[in-house]
Design a protein around this motif. Structure first.
Motif, PDB file in Angstrom:
ATOM      1  N   GLN A 125      11.692  -6.918   7.607  1.00 44.27           N
ATOM      2  CA  GLN A 125      10.501  -7.523   8.186  1.00 44.27           C
ATOM      3  C   GLN A 125       9.839  -8.408   7.135  1.00 44.27           C
ATOM      4  OE1 GLN A 125       8.027  -4.259   9.480  1.00 44.27           O
ATOM      5  NE2 GLN A 125       9.399  -3.745  11.158  1.00 44.27           N
ATOM      6  N   LYS A 126       9.407  -9.579   7.570  1.00 36.97           N
ATOM      7  CA  LYS A 126       8.689 -10.496   6.677  1.00 36.97           C
ATOM      8  C   LYS A 126       7.203 -10.344   6.952  1.00 36.97           C
ATOM      9  CE  LYS A 126       8.331 -15.388   5.493  1.00 36.97           C
ATOM     10  NZ  LYS A 126       8.853 -16.724   5.801  1.00 36.97           N
ATOM     11  N   GLU A 127       6.439 -10.091   5.914  1.00 34.76           N
ATOM     12  CA  GLU A 127       4.980 -10.003   6.010  1.00 34.76           C
ATOM     13  C   GLU A 127       4.395 -11.198   5.276  1.00 34.76           C
ATOM     14  OE1 GLU A 127       3.142  -7.666   7.603  1.00 34.76           O
ATOM     15  OE2 GLU A 127       4.947  -6.613   8.260  1.00 34.76           O
ATOM     16  N   LEU A 128       3.457 -11.872   5.900  1.00 37.55           N
ATOM     17  CA  LEU A 128       2.840 -13.035   5.257  1.00 37.55           C
ATOM     18  C   LEU A 128       1.659 -12.601   4.401  1.00 37.55           C
ATOM     19  CD1 LEU A 128       2.946 -15.749   8.051  1.00 37.55           C
ATOM     20  CD2 LEU A 128       4.420 -15.513   6.050  1.00 37.55           C
ATOM     21  N   SER A 129       1.613 -13.149   3.201  1.00 38.93           N
ATOM     22  CA  SER A 129       0.475 -12.924   2.320  1.00 38.93           C
ATOM     23  C   SER A 129      -0.196 -14.276   2.066  1.00 38.93           C
ATOM     24  CB  SER A 129       0.916 -12.280   0.998  1.00 38.93           C
ATOM     25  OG  SER A 129       1.750 -13.140   0.264  1.00 38.93           O
ATOM     26  N   GLU A 130      -1.433 -14.230   1.704  1.00 35.93           N
ATOM     27  CA  GLU A 130      -2.195 -15.454   1.424  1.00 35.93           C
ATOM     28  C   GLU A 130      -2.028 -15.825  -0.052  1.00 35.93           C
ATOM     29  OE1 GLU A 130      -3.660 -17.249   3.769  1.00 35.93           O
ATOM     30  OE2 GLU A 130      -3.014 -15.761   5.241  1.00 35.93           O
ATOM     31  N   PRO A 131      -2.104 -17.122  -0.386  1.00 32.62           N
ATOM     32  CA  PRO A 131      -1.942 -17.539  -1.785  1.00 32.62           C
ATOM     33  C   PRO A 131      -2.864 -16.809  -2.762  1.00 32.62           C
ATOM     34  CG  PRO A 131      -1.855 -19.445  -0.361  1.00 32.62           C
ATOM     35  CD  PRO A 131      -2.228 -18.269   0.512  1.00 32.62           C
ATOM     36  N   GLU A 132      -4.082 -16.489  -2.328  1.00 32.40           N
ATOM     37  CA  GLU A 132      -5.002 -15.796  -3.238  1.00 32.40           C
ATOM     38  C   GLU A 132      -4.611 -14.337  -3.482  1.00 32.40           C
ATOM     39  OE1 GLU A 132      -6.791 -15.860   0.914  1.00 32.40           O
ATOM     40  OE2 GLU A 132      -5.984 -17.370  -0.428  1.00 32.40           O
ATOM     41  N   GLU A 133      -3.640 -13.828  -2.721  1.00 25.92           N
ATOM     42  CA  GLU A 133      -3.151 -12.459  -2.892  1.00 25.92           C
ATOM     43  C   GLU A 133      -1.859 -12.402  -3.716  1.00 25.92           C
ATOM     44  OE1 GLU A 133      -4.417 -10.402   1.296  1.00 25.92           O
ATOM     45  OE2 GLU A 133      -2.619 -11.655   1.308  1.00 25.92           O
ATOM     46  N   ALA A 134      -1.452 -13.531  -4.291  1.00 30.00           N
ATOM     47  CA  ALA A 134      -0.148 -13.642  -4.945  1.00 30.00           C
ATOM     48  C   ALA A 134       0.077 -12.593  -6.024  1.00 30.00           C
ATOM     49  CB  ALA A 134       0.039 -15.037  -5.533  1.00 30.00           C
ATOM     50  N   GLU A 135      -0.922 -12.297  -6.806  1.00 32.55           N
ATOM     51  CA  GLU A 135      -0.739 -11.352  -7.903  1.00 32.55           C
ATOM     52  C   GLU A 135      -0.518  -9.927  -7.390  1.00 32.55           C
ATOM     53  OE1 GLU A 135      -2.981 -10.330 -12.018  1.00 32.55           O
ATOM     54  OE2 GLU A 135      -3.191 -12.369 -11.256  1.00 32.55           O
ATOM     55  N   ASP A 136      -1.011  -9.626  -6.218  1.00 30.28           N
ATOM     56  CA  ASP A 136      -0.866  -8.282  -5.670  1.00 30.28           C
ATOM     57  C   ASP A 136       0.269  -8.146  -4.655  1.00 30.28           C
ATOM     58  OD1 ASP A 136      -3.065  -7.230  -7.091  1.00 30.28           O
ATOM     59  OD2 ASP A 136      -4.444  -8.074  -5.605  1.00 30.28           O
ATOM     60  N   PHE A 137       0.515  -9.179  -3.858  1.00 35.78           N
ATOM     61  CA  PHE A 137       1.436  -9.024  -2.738  1.00 35.78           C
ATOM     62  C   PHE A 137       2.640  -9.954  -2.722  1.00 35.78           C
ATOM     63  CE2 PHE A 137      -2.535  -7.234  -1.101  1.00 35.78           C
ATOM     64  CZ  PHE A 137      -2.065  -5.996  -0.686  1.00 35.78           C
ATOM     65  N   LEU A 138       2.554 -11.145  -3.299  1.00 39.48           N
ATOM     66  CA  LEU A 138       3.661 -12.095  -3.205  1.00 39.48           C
ATOM     67  C   LEU A 138       4.934 -11.507  -3.810  1.00 39.48           C
ATOM     68  CD1 LEU A 138       4.521 -14.923  -2.294  1.00 39.48           C
ATOM     69  CD2 LEU A 138       3.937 -15.720  -4.586  1.00 39.48           C
ATOM     70  N   ASN A 139       5.989 -11.454  -3.031  1.00 40.29           N
ATOM     71  CA  ASN A 139       7.300 -10.924  -3.411  1.00 40.29           C
ATOM     72  C   ASN A 139       7.314  -9.396  -3.527  1.00 40.29           C
ATOM     73  OD1 ASN A 139       9.948 -11.782  -3.614  1.00 40.29           O
ATOM     74  ND2 ASN A 139       9.933 -11.777  -5.839  1.00 40.29           N
ATOM     75  N   LEU A 140       6.304  -8.740  -2.973  1.00 39.90           N
ATOM     76  CA  LEU A 140       6.306  -7.277  -2.889  1.00 39.90           C
ATOM     77  C   LEU A 140       7.384  -6.863  -1.901  1.00 39.90           C
ATOM     78  CD1 LEU A 140       5.072  -4.376  -3.172  1.00 39.90           C
ATOM     79  CD2 LEU A 140       3.480  -5.025  -1.368  1.00 39.90           C
ATOM     80  N   LEU A 141       8.139  -5.851  -2.255  1.00 40.20           N
ATOM     81  CA  LEU A 141       9.170  -5.311  -1.378  1.00 40.20           C
ATOM     82  C   LEU A 141       8.895  -3.823  -1.213  1.00 40.20           C
ATOM     83  CD1 LEU A 141      11.918  -6.234  -0.054  1.00 40.20           C
ATOM     84  CD2 LEU A 141      12.972  -5.019  -1.938  1.00 40.20           C
ATOM     85  N   THR A 142       8.839  -3.367   0.031  1.00 39.71           N
ATOM     86  CA  THR A 142       8.638  -1.945   0.289  1.00 39.71           C
ATOM     87  C   THR A 142       9.764  -1.430   1.172  1.00 39.71           C
ATOM     88  OG1 THR A 142       7.273  -2.277   2.273  1.00 39.71           O
ATOM     89  CG2 THR A 142       6.111  -2.167   0.150  1.00 39.71           C
TER      90      THR A 142
END
Length: 147
Positions: A46-63
């Motif tokens: 599943q692909k989850e969209l994150s916002e650019p301002e969340e990059a440090e916390d969520f961008l490229n996070l894999l669960t």
């Protein structure tokens, strides 16, 4: 068949390292799918969209998780024992800080195939009860790992 849900957090127009991670992940899922299905598990990306301002916390996070068998959504770094670090990248908006993983002293923006494969394997082992447990030395182990 129990579904192993793999969530990858990306942006609408992801940076190169996120696209590279997704490509490697798609290849590994296709390679491993028949083996997991033979053991009664399906792999669902599943692909989850994150916002650019969340990059440090969520961008490229894999669960990874399997709620049907009681395995909560768990970040890859917890499964493989990596640390989260911040890395600077150049983007169309200029420099920005994004999430990376550090394992054995090396930092990764693009998650390597070996790390992705290890995460899938450890997840499968956590979902497969064994007579002797997982050999982690847990007291009273029933073979169910909680990472």
């Amino acid at each position: 068949m129990a579904r192993i849900i793999i969530r990858h957090y990306a942006e609408e127009n992801p940076p190169k390292h996120v696209s590279e991670t997704r490509e490697a992940l798609l290849e590994i899922i296709e390679q491993y799918r028949p083996r997991y299905e033979a053991l009664g598990h399906s792999l669902e990306l599943q692909k989850e969209l994150s916002e650019p301002e969340e990059a440090e916390d969520f961008l490229n996070l894999l669960t990874l998780g399997c709620s049907e068998l009681g395995l909560a959504e768990t970040p890859l770094e917890k499964i493989v024992g990596a640390e989260i670090v911040a890395e600077e990248i150049d983007s169309s908006e200029g420099k920005r800080s994004v999430r990376a993983l550090m394992l054995h002293g090396k930092s990764y923006l693009s998650l390597p195939r070996g790390m992705l494969a290890e995460g899938l394997l450890r997840t499968l082992l956590a979902l497969t009860p064994t007579e002797g447990g997982c050999f982690q030395g847990c007291q009273g182990c029933s073979g169910r790992c909680s990472f």
